[in-house]
Motif scaffolding. Structure first.
Motif, PDB file in Angstrom:
ATOM      1  N   ALA A   1      48.954 -93.179 -11.822  1.00  0.00           N
ATOM      2  CA  ALA A   1      49.101 -93.627 -13.465  1.00  0.00           C
ATOM      3  C   ALA A   1      49.150 -95.180 -13.150  1.00  0.00           C
TER       4      ALA A   1
ATOM      5  N   LYS B   1      44.986 -82.084 -17.954  1.00  0.00           N
ATOM      6  CA  LYS B   1      44.373 -83.487 -17.774  1.00  0.00           C
ATOM      7  C   LYS B   1      45.193 -84.691 -18.847  1.00  0.00           C
ATOM      8  N   ASP B   2      45.360 -84.264 -19.937  1.00  0.00           N
ATOM      9  CA  ASP B   2      45.781 -85.215 -20.910  1.00  0.00           C
ATOM     10  C   ASP B   2      47.170 -85.187 -21.092  1.00  0.00           C
ATOM     11  N   THR B   3      47.950 -85.057 -19.881  1.00  0.00           N
ATOM     12  CA  THR B   3      49.381 -85.193 -19.740  1.00  0.00           C
ATOM     13  C   THR B   3      49.813 -86.917 -19.954  1.00  0.00           C
ATOM     14  N   THR B   4      50.915 -87.105 -20.471  1.00  0.00           N
ATOM     15  CA  THR B   4      51.106 -88.389 -20.722  1.00  0.00           C
ATOM     16  C   THR B   4      52.477 -88.451 -19.783  1.00  0.00           C
TER      17      THR B   4
ATOM     18  N   LEU C   1      56.922 -86.860 -17.731  1.00  0.00           N
ATOM     19  CA  LEU C   1      55.567 -86.256 -17.675  1.00  0.00           C
ATOM     20  C   LEU C   1      55.565 -85.327 -19.213  1.00  0.00           C
TER      21      LEU C   1
ATOM     22  N   LEU D   1      45.288 -81.367 -13.889  1.00  0.00           N
ATOM     23  CA  LEU D   1      45.175 -82.485 -13.108  1.00  0.00           C
ATOM     24  C   LEU D   1      44.907 -81.850 -11.769  1.00  0.00           C
TER      25      LEU D   1
ATOM     26  N   ILE E   1      46.108 -90.066 -14.369  1.00  0.00           N
ATOM     27  CA  ILE E   1      46.819 -89.931 -15.616  1.00  0.00           C
ATOM     28  C   ILE E   1      46.514 -91.075 -16.601  1.00  0.00           C
TER      29      ILE E   1
ATOM     30  N   THR F   1      49.779 -93.333 -20.584  1.00  0.00           N
ATOM     31  CA  THR F   1      51.176 -93.833 -20.061  1.00  0.00           C
ATOM     32  C   THR F   1      51.667 -94.862 -21.021  1.00  0.00           C
TER      33      THR F   1
END
Length: 156
Positions: A44, A94-97, A113, A122, A128, A131
């Protein structure tokens, strides 16, 4: 005989004390949580990581799911690149913050996360994209003081 028995007990007590200090040092240094489980690395990039350090926890919903493996500086984008090792037991879309958060007001910093809703997860080597950088207390204070000073100037 009595003297050597006393020396033996003192020696055992000293060894126990040294062992306790070693365990305490490992706990304080965040080294006791070594996990030999299978992991995968994700990356990230952040504008500002504040005081984030290697071996800092990576948490999701308050549960430690991994550790920060390394922090480098990207000379092309002028961003901090954080490498995280996540336990393979935990999968994230995949669209994790990823956010740099602080435990308490002045506590340690960690990566938080928040899972998204993507169907794909992921995998090893993914980045990522979403962020949020660390909140720097000094910047907040200066913004507050600047806004108060600007309010005072308009009232004249």
């Amino acid at each position: 005989m009595e003297r050597s028995m006393l020396d033996l007990w003192v020696g055992l007590f000293v060894c126990a004390g040294v062992g306790a200090l070693l365990i305490l040092a490992l706990k304080v240094g965040n080294m006791s949580g070594y996990n030999a489980a299978d992991t995968y690395q994700v990356y990230a990039q952040f504008d500002n990581i504040g005081g984030l350090k290697p071996r800092a926890p990576v948490k999701s919903a308050g549960v430690v799911v991994g550790r920060v493996a390394g922090i480098t500086f990207d000379n092309d984008k002028f961003l901090a690149k954080v490498t995280m090792t996540i336990d393979k037991r935990y999968t994230f879309p995949k669209d994790t913050t990823a956010s740099v958060l602080t435990s308490g007001l002045l506590g340690e910093q960690y990566i938080g996360l928040v899972a998204g809703g993507d169907a794909a997860n992921l995998a090893q080597g993914d980045t990522i994209k979403l962020t949020q950088s660390a909140v720097v207390l000094e910047n907040l204070i200066s913004q507050f003081l600047y806004s108060k000073a600007a309010e005072g100037d308009t009232k004249k």
